[in-house]
Design a protein around this motif. Structure first.
Motif, PDB file in Angstrom:
ATOM      1  N   ASP A   1       0.842  -1.193   0.000  1.00  0.00           N
ATOM      2  CA  ASP A   1       0.000   0.000   0.000  1.00  0.00           C
ATOM      3  C   ASP A   1       0.881   1.247   0.000  1.00  0.00           C
ATOM      4  O   ASP A   1       1.956   1.271   0.625  1.00  0.00           O
ATOM      5  CB  ASP A   1      -0.894   0.031   1.235  1.00  0.00           C
ATOM      6  CG  ASP A   1      -1.906  -1.104   1.257  1.00  0.00           C
ATOM      7  OD1 ASP A   1      -1.988  -1.849   0.261  1.00  0.00           O
ATOM      8  OD2 ASP A   1      -2.599  -1.252   2.283  1.00  0.00           O
ATOM      9  N   ARG A   2       0.446   2.274  -0.716  1.00  0.00           N
ATOM     10  CA  ARG A   2       1.084   3.595  -0.705  1.00  0.00           C
ATOM     11  C   ARG A   2       2.544   3.554  -1.171  1.00  0.00           C
ATOM     12  O   ARG A   2       3.369   4.345  -0.728  1.00  0.00           O
ATOM     13  CB  ARG A   2       1.006   4.217   0.688  1.00  0.00           C
ATOM     14  CG  ARG A   2      -0.413   4.260   1.250  1.00  0.00           C
ATOM     15  CD  ARG A   2      -0.460   4.862   2.639  1.00  0.00           C
ATOM     16  NE  ARG A   2      -1.827   4.917   3.147  1.00  0.00           N
ATOM     17  CZ  ARG A   2      -2.170   5.509   4.283  1.00  0.00           C
ATOM     18  NH1 ARG A   2      -1.234   6.066   5.052  1.00  0.00           N
ATOM     19  NH2 ARG A   2      -3.440   5.528   4.677  1.00  0.00           N
TER      20      ARG A   2
ATOM     21  N   ARG B   1      -4.899   1.939  -4.366  1.00  0.00           N
ATOM     22  CA  ARG B   1      -4.305   1.301  -3.186  1.00  0.00           C
ATOM     23  C   ARG B   1      -2.805   1.539  -3.095  1.00  0.00           C
ATOM     24  O   ARG B   1      -2.263   1.730  -2.009  1.00  0.00           O
ATOM     25  CB  ARG B   1      -4.583  -0.208  -3.216  1.00  0.00           C
ATOM     26  CG  ARG B   1      -3.967  -0.971  -2.041  1.00  0.00           C
ATOM     27  CD  ARG B   1      -4.120  -2.477  -2.173  1.00  0.00           C
ATOM     28  NE  ARG B   1      -3.329  -3.053  -3.254  1.00  0.00           N
ATOM     29  CZ  ARG B   1      -2.006  -3.288  -3.171  1.00  0.00           C
ATOM     30  NH1 ARG B   1      -1.326  -2.983  -2.066  1.00  0.00           N
ATOM     31  NH2 ARG B   1      -1.372  -3.832  -4.199  1.00  0.00           N
TER      32      ARG B   1
END
Length: 274
Positions: free
Chosen positions: A106-107, A133
Motif C-alpha cells: 500500500d502507498r 491502493r
C-alpha cells in the motif's frame, strides 16, 4: 481466469515488436498529456517522484516519465512487452505483473498512470481501485481509454471488415460483464475513478489525427493486434483479400497529398487525487 482476460493474454502474446511498429505509435500520442495530468511536470521538478506505469507495453510512458525525472516502476502482463520495455528503459524497474493484482505494498508510489490499459482488463473497477491502493495519500492517478463511439479513423478497419462480409470469430469475447463495464464517455470514466475513491475526478476528451503510412496500419491488422485485428487476421485468405480491397478503397477518404493517412481518433484522459 476470466474469458476476457484469457483472450487478452492470447492476442498480445509475443506481439511487442509488431505493436511497437504499428498501433503503439498511435497510443504514444497521449503520453505527454497523461503525464501532465498525473502531476509530472517536464521542467525537472518531478525528480525522485515514484511513478507506477501500469500496462507499460513497449515502455513508451516509462521512458517519458524517466526523462521527466521520475523513479519509474513499470509492469505488464505480457512477457515480450516486459522484455522490450526493460531494454528501452534500463533505468526503470520493469516487472511482469497483472492488473488488478499488483505486487506492491500500500502507498508505494506517488503517482500511477495507465495508458490504454484499463480497457484491456476484465475488471476495470477493481483495476482503478488497485491503482489507488498503491498510491500514497496526496498522490495522483491518470488513465486513458478509447472513447465510444469510435472516431472515423478508429473505425476504418472495422468498416473494411464489414464491407468484405467478414464475420467476427465466435471465440472473441463480446465485452465485459455488466457489473464491470462502464460507459466509454467522459462522464463514465470520471465516475469510474470517483467510484474507486479518487477525489476531484476529471475527464478530458482528446482528439487528434494519427498520421500513418497505410501499409503500417494494415500491418497492425494482419499481426492480430487487438480485437478488430483478430477479426481481420483470422479470416480465410480470400476474405482477407476482400478486406484489403475494401480497406484500400476506404483509405481514400483519409489520404493526404503525400500518400499518408490522417486518421481521426478520440480518447478519454481521466485524472484524480488520492
Amino acid at each position: 481466469m476470466d474469458e476476457f482476460d484469457a483472450f487478452e493474454r492470447e492476442i498480445w502474446a509475443g506481439r511487442a515488436e509488431a505493436y511497437a511498429r504499428t498501433f503503439g505509435l498511435l497510443c504514444a500520442r497521449t503520453v505527454p498529456a497523461l503525464l501532465d495530468a498525473a502531476g509530472l511536470p517536464d521542467d525537472g521538478s518531478a525528480k525522485g517522484l515514484r511513478l507506477l506505469d501500469a500496462g507499460t507495453g513497449p515502455g513508451t510512458v516509462a521512458a517519458a516519465a524517466w526523462a521527466r525525472g521520475a523513479v519509474v516502476t513499470a509492469i505488464d502482463a505480457e512477457p515480450s512487452m516486459v522484455e522490450r520495455a526493460a531494454e528501452a528503459v534500463p533505468e526503470a524497474d520493469v516487472r511482469l505483473a497483472v492488473l488488478p493484482e499488483l505486487p506492491f505494498e500500500d502507498r508505494a508510489f506517488d503517482v500511477a498512470v495507465a495508458n490504454f490499459a484499463v480497457n484491456h482488463v476484465a475488471r476495470p473497477r477493481k483495476a482503478v481501485a488497485e491503482l489507488r491502493r498503491v498510491v500514497r495519500p496526496g498522490g495522483r492517478i491518470a488513465v486513458t481509454v478509447w472513447a465510444y463511439p469510435p472516431a472515423p479513423g478508429q473505425a476504418l478497419l472495422g468498416r473494411a471488415a464489414a464491407e468484405a462480409g467478414a464475420s467476427r470469430p465466435d471465440d472473441i469475447p463480446q465485452g465485459l460483464a455488466a457489473d464491470q463495464d462502464f460507459p466509454r464517455t467522459a462522464e463514465g470514466l470520471s465516475a469510474l475513478l470517483a467510484e474507486a475513491g479518487l477525489t476531484d475526478a476529471l475527464c478530458t476528451p482528446l482528439h487528434w489525427d494519427h498520421v500513418v503510412d497505410p501499409e503500417v496500419w494494415w500491418a497492425g491488422a494482419t499481426a492480430g493486434i487487438g480485437s478488430i485485428a483478430q477479426t481481420v487476421s483470422r479470416q480465410t485468405p480470400e476474405t482477407v483479400a476482400r478486406i484489403r480491397g475494401a480497406y484500400d478503397e476506404l483509405c481514400g477518404g483519409f489520404r493526404r497529398p503525400d500518400g499518408l493517412l490522417a486518421l481521426p481518433h478520440r480518447a478519454l484522459l481521466a485524472q484524480g487525487g488520492v
